[in-house]
Enzyme design. Structure first.
Site, short mmCIF file in Angstrom:
data_model
loop_
_atom_site.label_atom_id
_atom_site.label_comp_id
_atom_site.label_asym_id
_atom_site.label_seq_id
_atom_site.Cartn_x
_atom_site.Cartn_y
_atom_site.Cartn_z
CG ASP A 95 -9.54 -7.09 5.63
OD1 ASP A 95 -9.65 -6.20 4.77
OD2 ASP A 95 -9.08 -8.23 5.38
CG ASP A 145 -5.53 -6.58 -0.22
OD1 ASP A 145 -5.12 -6.24 0.92
OD2 ASP A 145 -6.48 -7.36 -0.40
CD GLU A 186 -0.54 -7.28 4.74
OE1 GLU A 186 -0.79 -8.24 3.98
OE2 GLU A 186 -1.14 -6.20 4.69
#
Ligand code: GLC
Length: 801
Positions: free
Chosen positions: A485, A407, A410
Site C-alpha cells: 500500500d 493479500d 503477513e
C-alpha cells in the site's frame, strides 16, 4: 575498540577453542571446548554453508527457503591445517577457520583477495525473555564496501550505514524510512575491490542486519531465536551471486503465461458486474492494451473467501467467460482470514478438520480482518495446504478465474498494536512445531504456495498466476508480488523504482508497484510518469484504494490517456524481449532488472546510483521523478548507447542531461543490441503474430542478443517445444554481419523477421543472406533501412561501399 570481555559483560557468549574436527563427505564439523559446534558444508565451489549450535546438537535441518532443486557439487575440495587454522580450499575459495576462536576468513582462491572476515564472528546471548538464544554474527567491513539486497526496504539502494529489521508487516502508506514492511528476505550482497559475495541468513525469526550503523567498520546480523545458519555465496560478479542465491532458494517453477506480462487494471473495488464491464469495454473502445481485470474483496459475500456476492455478481461464470471473450483474464483476491460463521462451508471444513491456528493455551487464534472476526488456516501444515489448494476448484476450474491475488498474508490483523498474531500462536512448520515467532515471516509464503498449487492443478494445462504481498526468501518459486500500500506521491514513485530493483537483486524479479499510488490521488503528471516507470516493471498493474477518485488511464485528461496508451503499447511491443528475459530468469536465475551496480560493478560510479536501471540486459531506463521536468540528469553506464527516441549515440561513463518532456522518458538501447518486438495488440493472443520485428542497433564490434519463444502458455516448452535464437552481431566500418543460431523444437507461427537497422554508418551496396545475393530495392521505410528476411536465416551480410 570493544573487547570480547566487554561484550561478554553485556551478555554475549563466544565459542572457545576447537578441540576436535570431523568430516563427512562435503560437511565438516568443528567442536569447541564449550560445546559450540560449527557445521560447514561445501555446497559448491563458490557456496559454503555455516551452521552453529551452542549445545552440541543441531535442530532438525528444515528450511522453507532452500529448494530441493538447488545445484550441488564442487570441482575441488581440500582440507588442511596449520598451527592457527583449519583451511578449506575449493576451486573458488579459501576458508580459514581459527582454531583459537572459530572465526572465519574467506579469500578468493585465485588471487588471494580477502573477501569476508569475521569480526567477533559467531556469538550469542542467552535470552531469558525468549527462553533461548539470540544468535549473532559480526563481520568486518572492507575498504569502500557497499551493500545491496534485503528485499523490499524502501531505502537508498546502497544499504551501507543503515540498520534493518526483518518481520513482515502490513504497512499501509509506509514511507521512505519505514522498516520493516511486507517482505523478509534476509539476503544481501557485499561489494569491494570489484568483487561481490552474498550472505543469506536463513533464519525465519525476527532478524536484524546492521551495515556499519552501530559501529562504522562492522556489519552484523542476528535473530531472536533459531540457529546461526547462513550461506556464503561468492561471485566475484554480483550477477553470479544473485544467480547462485536464486539457484539455492529457487527460480520460478515455470514461466508465467504471456498475458501475465501484459497490462493489468485494478481498484478496490470494481463492482458490480456492470462497472467491471464498463471498465473493460472502455479499454477496448479507447484502444489501450490490457490483459487482466481484478476483483478486490467486494466481489465476495461478506468478505468470505471462495464465495460471491450474488447481488453484484449474479453469474460469475458467465461474466468471466464474457470478459475472456474480450481478451480479459479475471484475477480475484483471496485473503487468509476465514470468517467465523457456522453456516460457511470453508469455515466449517477447517473447523471440523482442525486446520486453524491455535493459541499456546488452547483456543483458536481469533483476529479481526475485513470479514470481522476470523480464524486463520495454519498454512505451515501440509494437510492444510492441500485442503486450501483444493478450495480453488470452483473458482478456477468451474468459473474460469485465471489468477489469484493473496493479500493480508503477513498475516495482518486489525485493531491490535502489533498488527499480527501474538507470538505464542502455534504452527506445525511442516512437522517442526513452533510458535509464531518462528513462523510469522514464512506464513504468507506458505499461503501463496498452497494457492499456487491450487491454480496449477485447476488451471492445468495452462500456467498458474499468483500474486502475494508477504514473502520470505524462496517465495519467488511460486508467485509474483507487489510492493503493497504505497502513496500517490513523487517520493513513492522513487520508492517503487528502488523497491523493484532491490527485489530483483534479492532473487525476486516478478515485481511491480501499485502504479499511480494506492493511497491518495495522483496528479495527472505523477500518474503519467509512474506509468512510464511501471511499463518497465515485470509486473505491471494500476491499483488504488478507490477512496480518492479513479485511476484508469482515461481518468485524467486526453493527453494523459494518449501518453499512457503510447507507453502501454511500448510494453506490448517489447513483450518478446521481456519474455526472453523471463526465460533467463527461469533457466538461470538472471534478474529481470539490473541496477547499474549489478550491470557494471567495476565502475565505482554505479555503486551509489539508484534511479537508472537496465530492463533485461540491453535497455537502459530512468524514470523522471519530479514534477514539471523537461528531462533529467542521469548516469549513462560505460559503453555506447542509442537514445531510443532520437537514435543519437551517446558515450557512457558519465552523467548527462537527457530531454524527456511529459510524453517521453529517458530510454537507451545498448549498441549492438537486437531487440525483438511484436506488433501492438490490445491483449496477448489478440493477433496471430505474422512477423517479429528485430531492431538492430549497429555497433563496431561484437554483441550477442537472444529471442526465446514458445506457445506463451502451457507446459509444452518443458518438453523441448520452445525456440531459443541467439543473434551474433559483428559490425565493421563497412560491413554488418548477423549470425543466427536456433535451438528447440517450437515452430512459431511467424515466417519472417522484419529487420530495422539503426545507426548503420555506411550505405548498403550488397546484401547476402545465407550466401545468396539479394535485391537492393525496397530497403527504405520512413528513412530507416528495413528488410524482411526468413526467420530461419543463418547469416546476413550487409556490405557497404
Ligand atoms: C490491502 C491491500 C490492497 C487491497 C486492500 C483491500 O490494503 O494491500 O491492495 O486493495 O487490502 O483488499
Amino acid at each position: 575498540m570493544i573487547t570480547n570481555t566487554e561484550l561478554e559483560q553485556k551478555g554475549n557468549l563466544f565459542p572457545s577453542k576447537i578441540i576436535n574436527f570431523s568430516k563427512d563427505v562435503d560437511t565438516l564439523y568443528f567442536y569447541t571446548e564449550n560445546d559450540v559446534v560449527l557445521q560447514l558444508t561445501v555446497l559448491r565451489d563458490s557456496v559454503l554453508r555455516f551452521r552453529y549450535t551452542t549445545t552440541g546438537n543441531f535442530e532438525n535441518d528444515f528450511s522453507y527457503a532452500i529448494t530441493k532443486y538447488a545445484s550441488t557439487g564442487y570441482n575441488h575440495l581440500e582440507i588442511s591445517e596449520n598451527e592457527k587454522f583449519y583451511i578449506v580450499r575449493t576451486s573458488k575459495l579459501i576458508c580459514n577457520i581459527s582454531k583459537e576462536n572459530l572465526k572465519i576468513s574467506i579469500y578468493d582462491s585465485l588471487d588471494g583477495t580477502l573477501i569476508n572476515e569475521d569480526e567477533l564472528g559467531f556469538h550469542w546471548e542467552e535470552s531469558y525473555h525468549y527462553g533461548g538464544n539470540i544468535v549473532k554474527m559480526s563481520k568486518t567491513i572492507n575498504d569502500k564496501e557497499s551493500y545491496y539486497g534485503l528485499g523490499d526496504k524502501p531505502e537508498h539502494l546502497n544499504l551501507k550505514g543503515k540498520r534493518f529489521e526483518n518481520w513482515v508487516t502490513d504497512s499501509y502508506a509506509f514511507g521512505k524510512h519505514t522498516d520493516p514492511i511486507y517482505k523478509a528476505i534476509p539476503f544481501y550482497t557485499g561489494l569491494h575491490h570489484n568483487k561481490s559475495y552474498g550472505i543469506f541468513f536463513d533464519n525465519s525469526f525476527r532478524s536484524y542486519f546492521d551495515f556499519g550503523q552501530e559501529r562504522r567498520h562492522v556489519t552484523s546480523f542476528w535473530a531472536q531465536g533459531g540457529e546461526m545458519n547462513y550461506y556464503f555465496i561468492y561471485g566475484p560478479k554480483m550477477n553470479d551471486v544473485i544467480e547462485s542465491y536464486t539457484d539455492l532458494t529457487g527460480k520460478p517453477h515455470q514461466l508465467p503465461p504471456l498475458w501475465a506480462l501484459g497490462f493489468h487494471q485494478c481498484k478496490w473495488s470494481y463492482y458490480p458486474e456492470s462497472e467491471v464491464k464498463e471498465i473493460t469495454s472502455t479499454f477496448r473502445k479507447l484502444q489501450i492494451p490490457c490483459d487482466a481485470i481484478y476483483l478486490d474483496i467486494d466481489y465476495m459475500d461478506g468478505f468470505r473467501c471462495f464465495t460471491w456476492n450474488k447481488e453484484y455478481f449474479p453469474d460469475p461464470k458467465r461474466m468471466v467467460a464474457e470478459l475472456a471473450a474480450e481478451g480479459f483474464k479475471t484475477v480475484a483476491i483471496i485473503d487468509p482470514g476465514i470468517k467465523i460463521d457456522k453456516e460457511y462451508s470453508v469455515f466449517k471444513e477447517a473447523l471440523d478438520n482442525d486446520y486453524f491456528c491455535k493459541r499456546a493455551d488452547g483456543p483458536y487464534m481469533k483476529g479481526k480482518v475485513w470479514p470481522g472476526e476470523c480464524y486463520f488456516p495454519d498454512f505451515t501444515k501440509p494437510e492444510v495446504r492441500d485442503w486450501w489448494s483444493g478450495l480453488f476448484k470452483e473458482l478456477i476450474e468451474d468459473i474460469g478465474v485465471k489468477g489469484v491475488w493473496n493479500d493480508m498474508n503477513e498475516p495482518a490483523v486489525m485493531e491490535v498494536p502489533n498488527k499480527t498474531f501474538p507470538d505464542d500462536v502455534r504452527h506445525d512448520y511442516d512437522g517442526n512445531p513452533c510458535s509464531h515467532r518462528k513462523a510469522h515471516n514464512i506464513y504468507g509464503m506458505q499461503m501463496a504456495r498452497a494457492t499456487y498449487h491450487g491454480l496449477k492443478k485447476f488451471n492445468y494445462p495452462k500456467r498458474p498466476f499468483v500474486i502475494t504481498r508477504s514473502a520470505y526468501s524462496g517465495t519467488q518459486r511460486y508467485t509474483s508480488t507487489w510492493t503493497g500500500d504505497n502513496v500517490a506521491t513523487w517520493e513513492h514513485l522513487n520508492i517503487a523504482n528502488i523497491q523493484a530493483q532491490r527485489m530483483a537483486m534479492s532473487g525476486f524479479s516478478f515485481v511491480g508497484s501499485d502504479i499511480g499510488g494506492f493511497a491518495e490521488q495522483p496528479q495527472s503528471e505523477l500518474f503519467t510518469r509512474w506509468i512510464q516507470l511501471g511499463v518497465f516493471h515485470p509486473f505491471c498493474r494500476v491499483h488504488s484504494s478507490g477512496d480518492h477518485g479513479n485511476q484508469e488511464p482515461w481518468a485524467f485528461d486526453e493527453d494523459v490517456t494518449n501518453i499512457v496508451r503510447k507507453f502501454i503499447e511500448l510494453r506490448y511491443q517489447l513483450l518478446p524481449y521481456l519474455y526472453t528475459a523471463f526465460w533467463k530468469l527461469v533457466e538461470q536465475g538472471t534478474p529481470l532488472l539490473k541496477s547499474l551496480v549489478l550491470f557494471d560493478q567495476e565502475d565505482p560510479q554505479t555503486h551509489y546510483r539508484t534511479d537508472e536501471f537496465i530492463y533485461g540486459n540491453k535497455i537502459l531506463v530512468c524514470p523522471v521523478q519530479e514534477p514539471n521536468a523537461k528531462g533529467r540528469r542521469m548516469y549513462i553506464p560505460r559503453g555506447k548507447w542509442y537514445n531510443f527516441w532520437t537514435e543519437e549515440v551517446v558515450e557512457g561513463g558519465k552523467e548527462k542531461w537527457v530531454d524527456a518532456e511529459i510524453d517521453s522518458m529517458p530510454i537507451f538501447v545498448k549498441e549492438g543490441a537486437i531487440i525483438p518486438k511484436y506488433p501492438i495488440q490490445q491483449h496477448v493472443k489478440e493477433k496471430q503474430i505474422d512477423q517479429v520485428t528485430l531492431d538492430v542497433y549497429y555497433k563496431e564490434g561484437k554483441e550477442q542478443s537472444e529471442l526465446y519463444d514458445d506457445a506463451h502458455d502451457g507446459y509444452d516448452y518443458t518438453k523441448g517445444r520452445y525456440s531459443y535464437r541467439t543473434f551474433k552481431l559483428t559490425g565493421k566500418s563497412n560491413e554488418l554481419i548477423i549470425q543466427q543460431h536456433k535451438e528447440g523444437k517450437y515452430e512459431a507461427p511467424y515466417k519472417t523477421f522484419k529487420l530495422i537497422l539503426h545507426g548503420l554508418p555506411f550505405s548498403i551496396n550488397e546484401i547476402q543472406i545465407d550466401n545468396e545475393k539479394i535485391e537492393l530495392s525496397h530497403l527504405k521505410e520512413n528513412g530507416t533501412t528495413v528488410m524482411t528476411v526468413d526467420k530461419n536465416f543463418s547469416e546476413i551480410h550487409l556490405i557497404g561501399h
